[in-house]
Design an enzyme around this catalytic site. Structure first.
Site, PDB file in Angstrom:
ATOM      1  N   LYS A  51     -12.820  37.491  61.202  1.00 57.52           N
ATOM      2  CA  LYS A  51     -12.717  36.669  61.796  1.00 57.52           C
ATOM      3  C   LYS A  51     -12.300  34.778  61.513  1.00 57.52           C
ATOM      4  O   LYS A  51     -12.707  34.164  62.441  1.00 57.52           O
ATOM      5  CB  LYS A  51     -13.926  37.328  61.269  1.00 57.52           C
ATOM      6  CG  LYS A  51     -14.643  38.539  61.392  1.00 57.52           C
ATOM      7  CD  LYS A  51     -14.458  39.129  62.564  1.00 57.52           C
ATOM      8  CE  LYS A  51     -14.828  40.660  62.272  1.00 57.52           C
ATOM      9  NZ  LYS A  51     -14.705  41.541  63.976  1.00 57.52           N
ATOM     10  N   ILE A  74     -16.489  39.061  55.414  1.00 57.54           N
ATOM     11  CA  ILE A  74     -15.224  38.426  56.128  1.00 57.54           C
ATOM     12  C   ILE A  74     -15.398  37.351  56.939  1.00 57.54           C
ATOM     13  O   ILE A  74     -14.646  36.972  57.907  1.00 57.54           O
ATOM     14  CB  ILE A  74     -15.603  39.965  57.044  1.00 57.54           C
ATOM     15  CG1 ILE A  74     -16.157  39.956  57.779  1.00 57.54           C
ATOM     16  CG2 ILE A  74     -14.608  40.623  55.793  1.00 57.54           C
ATOM     17  CD1 ILE A  74     -15.882  41.420  58.351  1.00 57.54           C
ATOM     18  N   ASP A 115     -19.401  42.486  51.797  1.00 57.41           N
ATOM     19  CA  ASP A 115     -18.304  41.989  53.055  1.00 57.41           C
ATOM     20  C   ASP A 115     -18.542  40.683  53.010  1.00 57.41           C
ATOM     21  O   ASP A 115     -19.699  40.454  53.305  1.00 57.41           O
ATOM     22  CB  ASP A 115     -18.304  43.375  53.788  1.00 57.41           C
ATOM     23  CG  ASP A 115     -18.098  42.926  54.909  1.00 57.41           C
ATOM     24  OD1 ASP A 115     -17.440  41.612  55.620  1.00 57.41           O
ATOM     25  OD2 ASP A 115     -17.687  44.112  55.397  1.00 57.41           O
ATOM     26  N   TYR A 130     -23.816  46.146  60.033  1.00 51.57           N
ATOM     27  CA  TYR A 130     -23.051  46.819  61.216  1.00 51.57           C
ATOM     28  C   TYR A 130     -22.314  47.989  61.520  1.00 51.57           C
ATOM     29  O   TYR A 130     -22.017  48.706  60.586  1.00 51.57           O
ATOM     30  CB  TYR A 130     -20.977  46.181  60.614  1.00 51.57           C
ATOM     31  CG  TYR A 130     -20.238  46.237  61.197  1.00 51.57           C
ATOM     32  CD1 TYR A 130     -19.449  45.763  62.498  1.00 51.57           C
ATOM     33  CD2 TYR A 130     -19.000  46.825  60.142  1.00 51.57           C
ATOM     34  CE1 TYR A 130     -18.334  46.426  63.462  1.00 51.57           C
ATOM     35  CE2 TYR A 130     -17.873  47.228  61.115  1.00 51.57           C
ATOM     36  CZ  TYR A 130     -17.457  46.899  62.375  1.00 51.57           C
ATOM     37  OH  TYR A 130     -16.756  46.804  62.679  1.00 51.57           O
TER      38      TYR A 130
END
Length: 444
Positions: free
Chosen positions: A276, A239, A237, A152
Site C-alpha cells: 500500500k 500496512i 496491522d 477488511y
C-alpha cells in the site's frame, strides 16, 4: 455430477471448505470487473474497479528511480555482476541489507520517533501471508481473535481459512465515527466467554481499512491496557502507515505507544507490507515484526513457505536506502492522496452524498443510507447490485466488512488515472440523481 461428488470425497476438508469467503460480495464485485473491465477507448461501458485498494499515484516517481538506478536490477548490464550472489540459495532470514532497509523505512514512515530492530524483521508473501503466519503462531484451531467492525473482508480468508481460527466482531457504530471503545471490547470479550470461546487476541488495523481513520494515542493506550488485563495478544496491522494525508501528518504506531506505558511487550505484534505505502502489491513483500522472541523464531521457520524473492529484496534494499528519493516519494504520495480524496469527496458532496471524515488510506467510506428504501442490509444489497450491474462500478458494500449498520460502502480512488476517476464520479453522480428523482416522483 457423480464424478464431482467422488472427487470431493477424495479431497481434504480444507480443500472443500467454504471458509475461504470467495462467495462474499467483496469478491463478487471483482469477478464482475474481471469479466467486463473498463477501458477508456476499447470498453468505455465496462466496469470500473473501485474495489481494489491500490496506490498507483506515484508510479512515475518509482519508474524514474529505476531508470536512474539500473544497477538495482540483476538483469541489467549494470547490475549483472550481483546476479550469482542473489540467485543462489538465501537463508530464511533474508538479505541483511533488505531487512535493515525495511527497518529503517518503517522508522521513517513513523517520523523516526521509534526505531525497529532488523533482527525482528520476518518476511512473508505479502500481508496476507504475514497475517496468517501470526495466527499460526498465536492460536490453535477453535481459538478466536476479536476484530473491531467494520473490518477488511479478506480477514475472513487470511486469518481463518487454513488456521481454523475464529473471528469475533467488536461492534463499532457510526454515532461516534466507529471508534473502538473499552465498553465495546469488554462486551465482545464477555459474550465470547459466555459462548465458551477462547479469545487469544485482538487484531486492529491502523490506519483503518475501510474507514481511512487513524487511531489516536488514548484509544491505542486503552487497547493495550485491555489486552494486557486479559493477557491476550495484540496484532496491529499497519500496512497503510504511509498513506496518511489529513490533519494527522503521521501515523501513531503501536510501537510508539508502548514506549510511553508499562505493558507486556511479548503480547505486541505488528504486520506491515510495502503493497500500500509504495504501491507494490505484485512484489508480495509482507513483514511480521514481533516483540516476542519466541514468535520471531517460530515465524521465521514458517516464513520458508512464503519468502520474498532475493531479486525483489535486492532491488528494494537499494531503493529504500536512497534517503532523498524516499523522502520525496513519501511527501509527494501524501500530497497526491490528499488531492485525490478531496476531489472525489467534493464531487460526491455535489449530489448530497457524504463520507466518513478520514485522513488516511486509499479509499473513502461512503454513506448511501439515504438511498435505502428501508434501513436493512437487504436494501443495501439492492443498491449495491444496481451500482455493480447498471452503473458498472465495483464498490464494496458495508455488509462485506461486517459493518453493523446498512448503507455504507467502501470506494477506492487511488488505483486509477484522473480520467477514469472522472468517469466513475460522473456515473455515481448520475446514479444518485436518478435515485432521488425517482423517489421525488413517487411522492408527488
Amino acid at each position: 455430477m457423480g464424478r464431482q461428488c467422488s472427487d470431493y470425497q477424495l479431497l481434504s476438508k480444507l480443500a472443500t471448505s467454504v471458509r475461504h469467503g470467495e462467495n462474499s460480495p467483496y469478491f463478487y464485485g471483482w469477478k464482475k470487473y474481471d469479466s467486463n473491465p473498463f477501458h477508456p477507448t476499447k470498453n468505455p461501458d465496462g466496469v470500473i474497479q473501485m474495489g481494489l485498494a491500490e496506490n498507483q499515484l506515484c508510479f512515475d516517481l518509482i519508474e524514474e528511480w529505476i531508470k536512474e538506478n539500473p544497477k538495482a536490477s540483476i538483469c541489467t548490464a549494470d547490475g549483472v555482476h550481483d546476479f550469482k550472489d542473489i540467485a543462489i540459495f538465501q537463508d530464511y532470514h533474508g538479505l541483511w541489507n533488505f531487512r535493515n532497509a525495511v527497518a529503517k523505512f518503517m522508522g521513517k514512515v513513523r517520523g523516526e520517533r521509534v526505531t525497529f530492530d532488523p533482527e525482528r524483521i520476518v518476511m512473508s508473501g505479502g500481508a496476507t501471508g504475514a497475517n496468517e503466519m501470526i495466527m499460526f503462531c498465536l492460536a490453535d484451531p477453535g481459538d478466536a481473535f476479536l476484530v473491531p467492525t467494520p473490518y477488511y473482508p479478506a480477514f475472513d480468508r487470511d486469518l481463518r481459512w487454513r488456521t481454523g481460527v475464529h473471528l469475533v466482531p467488536v461492534t463499532c457504530e457510526s454515532s461516534n465515527n466507529f471508534k473502538i471503545t473499552k465498553s465495546a471490547l469488554e462486551s465482545a470479550y464477555e459474550k465470547a466467554r459466555e459462548a465458551n470461546t477462547k479469545i487469544k487476541g485482538l487484531i486492529i488495523t491502523n490506519p483503518s481499512n475501510p474507514l481511512g481513520t487513524v487511531l489516536d494515542t488514548d484509544t491505542l493506550k486503552t487497547i493495550v491496557t485491555f489486552t494486557n488485563e486479559k493477557n491476550i495478544h495484540l496484532v496491529c496491522d499497519e500496512i497503510y502507515s504511509a498513506t496518511v494525508f489529513g490533519c494527522h501528518n503521521h501515523l501513531i504506531s503501536i510501537s510508539e505507544v508502548i514506549e510511553e506505558m508499562e505493558c507486556n511487550r511479548d503480547l505486541i505484534h505488528i504486520v506491515y507490507s510495502l503493497s500500500k505505502d509504495l504501491g507494490l502489491p505484485g512484489f508480495r513483500v509482507g513483514i511480521l515484526y514481533s516483540y516476542n522472541d519466541t514468535v520471531v523464531t517460530c515465524s521465521r521457520r514458517m516464513s520458508s513457505f512464503g519468502l520474498v524473492s532475493s531479486q525483489t529484496q535486492h532491488l528494494l534494499a537499494l531503493m529504500l536506502s536512497d534517503d532523498a528519493f524516499i523522502e520525496k516519494l513519501l511527501s509527494e504520495s501524501s500530497k497526491r492522496l490528499k488531492k485525490r480524496y478531496e476531489d472525489f469527496t467534493n464531487g460526491l458532496k455535489e449530489v448530497g452524498i457524504g463520507c466518513l471524515e478520514s485522513d488516511a488510506g486509499l479509499f473513502c467510506w461512503m454513506d448511501l443510507h439515504s438511498l435505502l428504501k428501508e434501513p436493512t442490509f437487504e436494501e443495501e444489497t439492492v443498491i449495491w447490485r444496481l451500482i455493480i450491474d447498471e452503473v458498472k462500478l465495483n464498490i464494496s458494500p458495508g455488509s462485506s466488512f461486517h459493518c453493523s449498520e446498512p448503507g455504507w460502502f467502501r470506494v477506492c480512488f487511488a488505483n486509477m488515472d484522473d480520467t477514469t476517476l472522472d468517469v466513475a464520479l460522473q456515473r455515481i453522480q448520475e446514479f444518485v440523481a436518478r435515485q432521488k428523482e425517482g423517489e421525488e416522483a413517487k411522492n408527488v
